[in-house]
Design an enzyme around this catalytic site. Structure first.
Site, PDB file in Angstrom:
ATOM      1  N   SER A 172      15.036  22.419  -0.048  1.00 38.66           N
ATOM      2  CA  SER A 172      15.627  22.936   1.375  1.00 38.66           C
ATOM      3  C   SER A 172      13.881  23.176   2.393  1.00 38.66           C
ATOM      4  CB  SER A 172      15.366  24.393   1.173  1.00 38.66           C
ATOM      5  OG  SER A 172      14.417  24.952   0.941  1.00 38.66           O
TER       6      SER A 172
ATOM      7  N   TYR B 138      17.718  27.361   2.666  1.00 37.98           N
ATOM      8  CA  TYR B 138      18.981  27.598   1.891  1.00 37.98           C
ATOM      9  C   TYR B 138      19.435  28.703   1.183  1.00 37.98           C
ATOM     10  CZ  TYR B 138      19.068  21.966   1.817  1.00 37.98           C
ATOM     11  OH  TYR B 138      18.474  20.993   2.842  1.00 37.98           O
ATOM     12  N   GLY B 139      18.798  29.296   0.717  1.00 42.07           N
ATOM     13  CA  GLY B 139      18.895  30.845   0.097  1.00 42.07           C
ATOM     14  C   GLY B 139      19.750  31.670   0.645  1.00 42.07           C
TER      15      GLY B 139
ATOM     16  N   CYS C 116      14.707  21.915  -6.372  1.00 40.46           N
ATOM     17  CA  CYS C 116      15.450  23.445  -5.641  1.00 40.46           C
ATOM     18  C   CYS C 116      16.691  23.902  -6.402  1.00 40.46           C
ATOM     19  CB  CYS C 116      15.616  22.661  -4.385  1.00 40.46           C
ATOM     20  SG  CYS C 116      16.651  23.993  -3.050  1.00 40.46           S
TER      21      CYS C 116
ATOM     22  N   THR D 199      18.455  26.446  -5.738  1.00 41.79           N
ATOM     23  CA  THR D 199      19.376  26.602  -4.858  1.00 41.79           C
ATOM     24  C   THR D 199      19.953  25.656  -4.578  1.00 41.79           C
ATOM     25  OG1 THR D 199      17.774  28.678  -3.388  1.00 41.79           O
ATOM     26  CG2 THR D 199      19.969  28.071  -2.629  1.00 41.79           C
TER      27      THR D 199
ATOM     28  N   CYS E 284      12.559  29.642  -8.547  1.00 40.16           N
ATOM     29  CA  CYS E 284      12.803  29.225  -6.941  1.00 40.16           C
ATOM     30  C   CYS E 284      11.369  27.828  -6.937  1.00 40.16           C
ATOM     31  CB  CYS E 284      12.409  30.233  -5.897  1.00 40.16           C
ATOM     32  SG  CYS E 284      12.867  29.641  -4.368  1.00 40.16           S
ATOM     33  N   THR E 285      11.125  26.867  -6.520  1.00 37.60           N
ATOM     34  CA  THR E 285      10.168  26.101  -6.488  1.00 37.60           C
ATOM     35  C   THR E 285       9.071  26.811  -5.418  1.00 37.60           C
ATOM     36  OG1 THR E 285      11.658  24.498  -4.800  1.00 37.60           O
ATOM     37  CG2 THR E 285      11.439  23.895  -6.993  1.00 37.60           C
ATOM     38  N   HIS E 286       9.710  27.268  -4.504  1.00 37.82           N
ATOM     39  CA  HIS E 286       8.481  28.385  -3.552  1.00 37.82           C
ATOM     40  C   HIS E 286       7.947  29.140  -3.932  1.00 37.82           C
ATOM     41  CE1 HIS E 286      11.296  26.533  -0.368  1.00 37.82           C
ATOM     42  NE2 HIS E 286      10.255  26.447   0.459  1.00 37.82           N
TER      43      HIS E 286
HETATM   44  N1  DGL Z   1      13.077  26.091  -2.875  1.00 36.15           N
HETATM   45  C1  DGL Z   1      14.234  26.442  -3.200  1.00 36.15           C
HETATM   46  C2  DGL Z   1      14.786  27.156  -5.008  1.00 36.15           C
HETATM   47  O1  DGL Z   1      14.522  26.138  -5.714  1.00 36.15           O
HETATM   48  C3  DGL Z   1      14.613  28.036  -2.334  1.00 36.15           C
HETATM   49  C4  DGL Z   1      14.064  27.963  -0.979  1.00 36.15           C
HETATM   50  C5  DGL Z   1      15.290  28.551   0.698  1.00 36.15           C
HETATM   51  O2  DGL Z   1      15.718  29.424   0.042  1.00 36.15           O
HETATM   52  O3  DGL Z   1      15.776  27.605   0.833  1.00 36.15           O
HETATM   53  O4  DGL Z   1      16.008  27.414  -4.689  1.00 36.15           O
END
Ligand code: DGL
Length: 257
Positions: A12, A43-44, A74, A76, A183-185
Site C-alpha cells: 500500500s 489500505y488499513g 502487505c 492487509t 504489518c510490513t510498515h
Molecule cells: N503495510 C501494510 C500491511 O502489511 C498496511 C499498511 C496500510 O494500512 O496501508 O498490512
C-alpha cells in the site's frame, strides 16, 4: 515465462520495502520491481472492495511488465483478496499474514500481541488464524495505524513522536512474551522497539519467511535467475516518494537486527 524475468513486489506504500530488502538479500541476482501505492495509502482503513480494486490494477500492471511472480508485501492486501488474485492470474502470487503461528509455536500458554492494521485484524482470514491458537494461548489484537503514517510521512527520525506512539501501543499490548509485527510498515520500528522492550519479549515478523518462500517457489519452478544483476526498479503512485523509498531501503540494515 523466463527465469530472467523480474519479480513484482507491492504494498500500500513504503512498508513492503522491508520485505523487498529481505528478498534482495536472499536472492541477490533477482531483478525486482517495487510498486508502492502511496497515493492510496493507507489500505488499513479502506473497504475490501477498495483494496481489491487497487490490487487488481497493480497486478495487471505487473503482468503487462512481464513479471514471473508477484509478492504482496502487505498483510492487509493479502487478507482482502489473495484468493481472488490467485484465481485471476496465471503466475504465482505470494501473500503475507501475521506470523502468529510462529509466536504460538514457541511454547505452551504464550501471551502474544498482534500488531496490525484495523482491516487485517477485522478480516475473516485473521479470525480463522486466531481461532487456531486462542484456546491454548492468550492473544491481544492491537491496531497501530499511526505507525503506518510515521513511515509514509518520513517521520521515523522524530524520536519524541516515535517513542510516544510506541509506548502507547506497548501499553495496549499488556504483559506479553512476544509481539507479532503483522504489518510490513512496522518492521522499520524493530530496532527502536528492541531498545524499549525487555529482552525477554520477542519481536516476530514474517519478512524473512516470505523471502524464503519466494526462493523455494522459484526453485521448485526452475525460475531462479542465476545471471541477473539484482537491479531494483522503483515505482510509486506518488512519484515524489521514490527518494524516500530508496532511503528506507538503505536504512534497513539499521532498522532490523
Ligand atoms: N503495510 C501494510 C500491511 O502489511 C498496511 C499498511 C496500510 O494500512 O496501508 O498490512
Amino acid at each position: 515465462m523466463h527465469s530472467e524475468s523480474p519479480i513484482g513486489v507491492f504494498d500500500s506504500g513504503l512498508g513492503g520495502i522491508s520485505v523487498l530488502y529481505e528478498i534482495h538479500k536472499l536472492l541477490p541476482n533477482e531483478d525486482l520491481i517495487y510498486l508502492g501505492d502511496s497515493q492510496y495509502n493507507p489500505y488499513g482503513t479502506k473497504t475490501k472492495e477498495q483494496i481489491t480494486d487497487r490490487c487488481i490494477a497493480i497486478c495487471d500492471r505487473f503482468v503487462e511488465m512481464g513479471v514471473k511472480m508477484i509478492v504482496i508485501a502487505c498483510n492487509t492486501a493479502t487478507s482482502a483478496c489473495v484468493p481472488l488474485l490467485r484465481e485471476r492470474y496465471d503466475i504465482d502470487i505470494i501473500g503475507m499474514e501475521p506470523a502468529l503461528k510462529v509466536a504460538c509455536e514457541r511454547g505452551a500458554d504464550r501471551h502474544v500481541a498482534v500488531w496490525a492494521t484495523d482491516f487485517t485484524l477485522k478480516e475473516k482470514k485473521f479470525a480463522a488464524l486466531m481461532h487456531r491458537f486462542d484456546q491454548e494461548h492468550s492473544i491481544e489484537k492491537v491496531a497501530c495505524p499511526t505507525l503506518v503514517r510515521i513511515v509514509e510521512e518520513d517521520d521515523l527520525d522524530n524520536e519524541a513522536r516515535v517513542n510516544e506512539v510506541l509506548t502507547g501501543y506497548i501499553r495496549q499490548s499488556g504483559a506479553v512474551d512476544s509481539i507479532v509485527l503483522g504489518c510490513t510498515h512496522f518492521v522499520f520500528f524493530k530496532k527502536r522497539l528492541e531498545e524499549m522492550l525487555p529482552s525477554s519479549i520477542e519481536l516476530i515478523d514474517g519478512n524473512f519467511g516470505t523471502a524464503r518462500h519466494v526462493r523455494e517457489l522459484l526453485e521448485q519452478k526452475h525460475l531462479i535467475n542465476e545471471n541477473g544483476s539484482g537491479t531494483i526498479s522503483w515505482i510509486n503512485t506518488l512519484p515524489e516518494k521514490i527518494g524516500l523509498s530508496k532511503k528506507l531501503f538503505s536504512h534497513m540494515e539499521d532498522s532490523i537486527k
